[in-house]
Write a protein that holds these residues in place. Structure first.
Motif, PDB file in Angstrom:
ATOM      1  N   GLU A  26       1.238  -1.423   0.006  1.00  8.61           N
ATOM      2  CA  GLU A  26      -0.297  -0.167  -0.324  1.00  8.61           C
ATOM      3  C   GLU A  26       0.927   1.133  -0.232  1.00  8.61           C
ATOM      4  O   GLU A  26       0.966   2.227  -0.771  1.00  8.61           O
ATOM      5  N   SER A  57      -7.304   2.744  -1.695  1.00 10.46           N
ATOM      6  CA  SER A  57      -8.538   2.027  -1.304  1.00 10.46           C
ATOM      7  C   SER A  57      -7.953   0.640  -1.235  1.00 10.46           C
ATOM      8  O   SER A  57      -6.821   0.704  -1.639  1.00 10.46           O
ATOM      9  N   TYR A  58      -8.533  -0.091  -0.475  1.00  8.63           N
ATOM     10  CA  TYR A  58      -7.474  -0.982   0.115  1.00  8.63           C
ATOM     11  C   TYR A  58      -8.521  -1.999  -1.560  1.00  8.63           C
ATOM     12  O   TYR A  58      -7.858  -3.098  -2.111  1.00  8.63           O
ATOM     13  N   ARG A  59      -9.247  -1.502  -1.815  1.00 13.56           N
ATOM     14  CA  ARG A  59      -9.645  -2.606  -3.669  1.00 13.56           C
ATOM     15  C   ARG A  59      -9.053  -2.486  -4.414  1.00 13.56           C
ATOM     16  O   ARG A  59      -8.471  -2.393  -5.295  1.00 13.56           O
ATOM     17  N   ILE A  62      -6.173  -4.372  -3.661  1.00 12.35           N
ATOM     18  CA  ILE A  62      -6.351  -5.580  -4.441  1.00 12.35           C
ATOM     19  C   ILE A  62      -6.282  -6.066  -6.385  1.00 12.35           C
ATOM     20  O   ILE A  62      -5.826  -6.890  -7.070  1.00 12.35           O
ATOM     21  N   CYS A  84      -0.896  -9.224   0.246  1.00 13.07           N
ATOM     22  CA  CYS A  84      -1.223  -7.770   0.610  1.00 13.07           C
ATOM     23  C   CYS A  84      -0.704  -6.827   1.640  1.00 13.07           C
ATOM     24  O   CYS A  84      -1.350  -7.274   2.618  1.00 13.07           O
ATOM     25  N   SER A  86      -0.784  -3.512   4.615  1.00 10.78           N
ATOM     26  CA  SER A  86      -1.816  -2.604   4.412  1.00 10.78           C
ATOM     27  C   SER A  86      -1.353  -2.781   5.578  1.00 10.78           C
ATOM     28  O   SER A  86      -1.613  -3.132   6.950  1.00 10.78           O
ATOM     29  N   GLN A 104     -15.084  -2.206   5.318  1.00  9.50           N
ATOM     30  CA  GLN A 104     -14.060  -1.677   4.238  1.00  9.50           C
ATOM     31  C   GLN A 104     -13.086  -2.483   4.504  1.00  9.50           C
ATOM     32  O   GLN A 104     -12.448  -3.871   3.109  1.00  9.50           O
ATOM     33  N   TYR A 108     -12.321  -6.003   2.367  1.00  8.57           N
ATOM     34  CA  TYR A 108     -10.872  -6.348   1.725  1.00  8.57           C
ATOM     35  C   TYR A 108     -10.925  -7.889   1.401  1.00  8.57           C
ATOM     36  O   TYR A 108      -9.797  -8.050   1.329  1.00  8.57           O
ATOM     37  N   GLU A 111     -12.566 -10.292  -0.445  1.00 11.35           N
ATOM     38  CA  GLU A 111     -11.955 -10.514  -2.301  1.00 11.35           C
ATOM     39  C   GLU A 111     -10.384 -10.850  -1.795  1.00 11.35           C
ATOM     40  O   GLU A 111     -10.496 -11.196  -2.927  1.00 11.35           O
TER      41      GLU A 111
END
Length: 213
Positions: A26, A57-59, A62, A84, A86, A104, A108, A111
């Motif tokens: 991140e 964002s976390y999206r 991903i 990932c 973060s 969120q 996250y 996903e």
């Protein structure tokens, strides 16, 4: 002829016997600088460190991880893992931000799991992993500035773009031990899910580092 076609298709795949670990960060400085040092280890392991350029964002993280997997793994026969990396990084000055951030985080983590990825989460921020090299703590840490202030007692004039891996290398086992101990502490406090704003301080970066070494 059919056999020849099958052999041609098989041969068209990129052959790479080394496992691939993709670390999608991140942050653009601290985490990539740290994890790039692991590439220098004499291990039969390919490590790719990716900066999440979007960082919104976390999206987005991903999405960056999916792109990295397509780039470094798809079309090969390698075993792989995608992490990932973060932070929780809650804005305490904004009403309801904690509950929003927790929801969120849940989305996250879900996903990431659906894509076969792992999450290395730090609450409030990645510098907690650095701090655990020097000391064990369970006290709530409000934000990253507070954590960096604590870390500065051990690394004076610490900055996010500092290359401090060599200062930490001989304390790595201690940090892993403290990370495990901290997770056990939260479990003893009744926390079954570590992906939550209320689990503070917390980091499972030790899992990723243990996998790398």
């Amino acid at each position: 002829m059919a056999r020849a076609i099958r052999e041609e298709k098989r041969g068209s795949r990129k052959r790479n016997t080394h496992p691939v670990v993709i670390i999608v960060c991140e942050g653009a400085k601290t985490e990539p600088i740290y994890f790039n040092h692991f590439k220098k280890r004499d291990k039969p392991l390919r490590i790719e460190v990716v900066k999440d350029a979007a960082g919104e964002s976390y999206r987005a993280l991903i999405k960056a991880a999916i792109g990295a997997k397509e780039k470094y793994v798809n079309g090969t026969e390698s075993n792989w893992a995608v992490w990932c990396v973060s932070d929780v990084d809650v804005d305490h000055n904004t009403p309801d931000n904690q509950s929003l951030r927790s929801s969120q985080l849940k989305a996250y983590a879900k996903e990431a799991t659906q894509n076969g990825f792992r999450v290395a989460l730090s609450n409030p921020c990645f510098e907690l992993w650095f701090l655990l090299h020097f000391t064990y703590t369970t006290g709530h840490v409000r934000d990253c500035d507070t954590l960096i202030e604590k870390l500065s007692k051990y690394i004076p004039k610490y900055k996010k773009d500092s290359g401090i891996y060599n200062l930490l290398a001989d304390k790595q086992c201690n940090a892993i031990s403290n990370g495990k101990k901290l997770e056990n502490y939260h479990q003893e406090q009744g926390k079954s899910d570590m992906i939550d704003v209320s689990v503070n301080p917390y980091t499972n970066v030790w899992e990723l580092v243990e996998a790398l070494i």
